[in-house]
Scaffold this motif. Structure first.
Motif, mmCIF file in Angstrom:
data_model
loop_
_atom_site.group_PDB
_atom_site.id
_atom_site.type_symbol
_atom_site.label_atom_id
_atom_site.label_comp_id
_atom_site.label_asym_id
_atom_site.label_seq_id
_atom_site.Cartn_x
_atom_site.Cartn_y
_atom_site.Cartn_z
ATOM 1 N N SER A 178 0.746 -1.259 0.223
ATOM 2 C CA SER A 178 -0.007 -0.058 0.021
ATOM 3 C C SER A 178 0.919 1.366 0.065
ATOM 4 O O SER A 178 2.175 1.278 0.508
ATOM 5 C CB SER A 178 -0.906 0.054 1.331
ATOM 6 N N VAL A 179 0.354 2.374 -0.504
ATOM 7 C CA VAL A 179 0.936 3.865 -0.544
ATOM 8 C C VAL A 179 0.207 4.295 0.883
ATOM 9 O O VAL A 179 -1.013 4.249 0.660
ATOM 10 C CB VAL A 179 0.875 4.690 -1.745
ATOM 11 N N VAL A 180 1.074 4.846 1.590
ATOM 12 C CA VAL A 180 0.504 5.574 2.776
ATOM 13 C C VAL A 180 1.139 6.928 3.002
ATOM 14 O O VAL A 180 2.401 6.973 2.512
ATOM 15 C CB VAL A 180 0.544 4.703 4.103
ATOM 16 N N GLY A 181 0.437 7.913 3.495
ATOM 17 C CA GLY A 181 1.073 9.395 3.501
ATOM 18 C C GLY A 181 0.153 9.827 4.218
ATOM 19 O O GLY A 181 -1.058 9.671 4.593
ATOM 20 N N ASP A 182 0.592 11.669 4.500
ATOM 21 C CA ASP A 182 -0.560 12.197 4.897
ATOM 22 C C ASP A 182 -1.657 12.747 4.081
ATOM 23 O O ASP A 182 -2.695 13.107 4.813
ATOM 24 C CB ASP A 182 0.445 13.650 5.178
ATOM 25 N N PHE A 183 -1.770 12.266 2.878
ATOM 26 C CA PHE A 183 -2.798 12.579 2.117
ATOM 27 C C PHE A 183 -4.076 11.648 2.433
ATOM 28 O O PHE A 183 -5.123 11.650 1.982
ATOM 29 C CB PHE A 183 -2.537 12.473 0.454
ATOM 30 N N ASN A 184 -3.688 10.302 3.233
ATOM 31 C CA ASN A 184 -4.483 9.373 3.568
ATOM 32 C C ASN A 184 -4.457 8.983 4.781
ATOM 33 O O ASN A 184 -4.838 7.936 5.270
ATOM 34 C CB ASN A 184 -4.559 8.341 2.429
ATOM 35 N N HIS A 185 -4.031 10.010 5.886
ATOM 36 C CA HIS A 185 -4.051 9.899 7.136
ATOM 37 C C HIS A 185 -2.916 8.637 7.509
ATOM 38 O O HIS A 185 -3.247 8.068 8.550
ATOM 39 C CB HIS A 185 -5.285 10.015 7.869
ATOM 40 N N TRP A 186 -1.898 8.072 6.781
ATOM 41 C CA TRP A 186 -1.179 7.120 6.892
ATOM 42 C C TRP A 186 -1.966 5.782 7.236
ATOM 43 O O TRP A 186 -1.505 4.809 7.969
ATOM 44 C CB TRP A 186 -0.227 7.436 8.454
ATOM 45 N N ARG B 237 5.199 6.815 2.073
ATOM 46 C CA ARG B 237 5.973 5.780 1.943
ATOM 47 C C ARG B 237 5.243 4.541 1.484
ATOM 48 O O ARG B 237 4.065 4.510 1.232
ATOM 49 C CB ARG B 237 6.618 5.414 3.647
ATOM 50 N N TYR B 238 5.848 3.503 1.048
ATOM 51 C CA TYR B 238 5.303 2.208 1.161
ATOM 52 C C TYR B 238 5.128 1.268 2.205
ATOM 53 O O TYR B 238 6.165 1.336 2.954
ATOM 54 C CB TYR B 238 5.736 1.522 -0.020
ATOM 55 N N LEU B 239 4.013 0.414 2.189
ATOM 56 C CA LEU B 239 4.253 -0.693 3.201
ATOM 57 C C LEU B 239 3.775 -1.769 2.608
ATOM 58 O O LEU B 239 2.963 -2.020 2.120
ATOM 59 C CB LEU B 239 2.998 -0.195 4.355
#
Length: 91
Positions: free
Chosen positions: A27-35, A65-67
């Motif tokens: 998954s891509v996680v970041g400030d745009f999807n609240h991690w 980042r990617y998880l």
């Protein structure tokens, strides 16, 4: 790899990785999807890659980042920069 497309004052960003590297779900996680790892899982595109697309405001900056499976966090080498542990992109 990051793909960008401008659409009416917004930027569509597609996060692209090879189908099998790293193995398992990513998954891509970041400030745009609240991690949130469930918000943008990468899905197969049928061309040997997998991707997730988000639409962000134009002229903005975001950390991500990617998880991957096994709690494996990693950065994107094609990012616009880094802020400590995170990749950065500018729209």
């Amino acid at each position: 790899m990051l793909e960008r497309k401008r659409i009416k004052g917004r930027t569509q960003v597609t996060f692209v990785l090879p189908e099998d590297a790293p193995p398992g779900p990513v998954s891509v996680v970041g400030d745009f999807n609240h991690w949130n790892p469930a918000a943008h899982p990468l899905e197969s595109r049928g061309n040997g890659t997998r991707a997730a697309t988000v639409t962000l405001p134009a002229n903005s900056g975001h950390s991500f980042r990617y998880l991957a499976a096994g709690d494996y966090w990693f950065d994107d080498d094609s990012a616009d920069g880094h802020d400590g542990a995170n990749s950065r992109l500018h729209t």
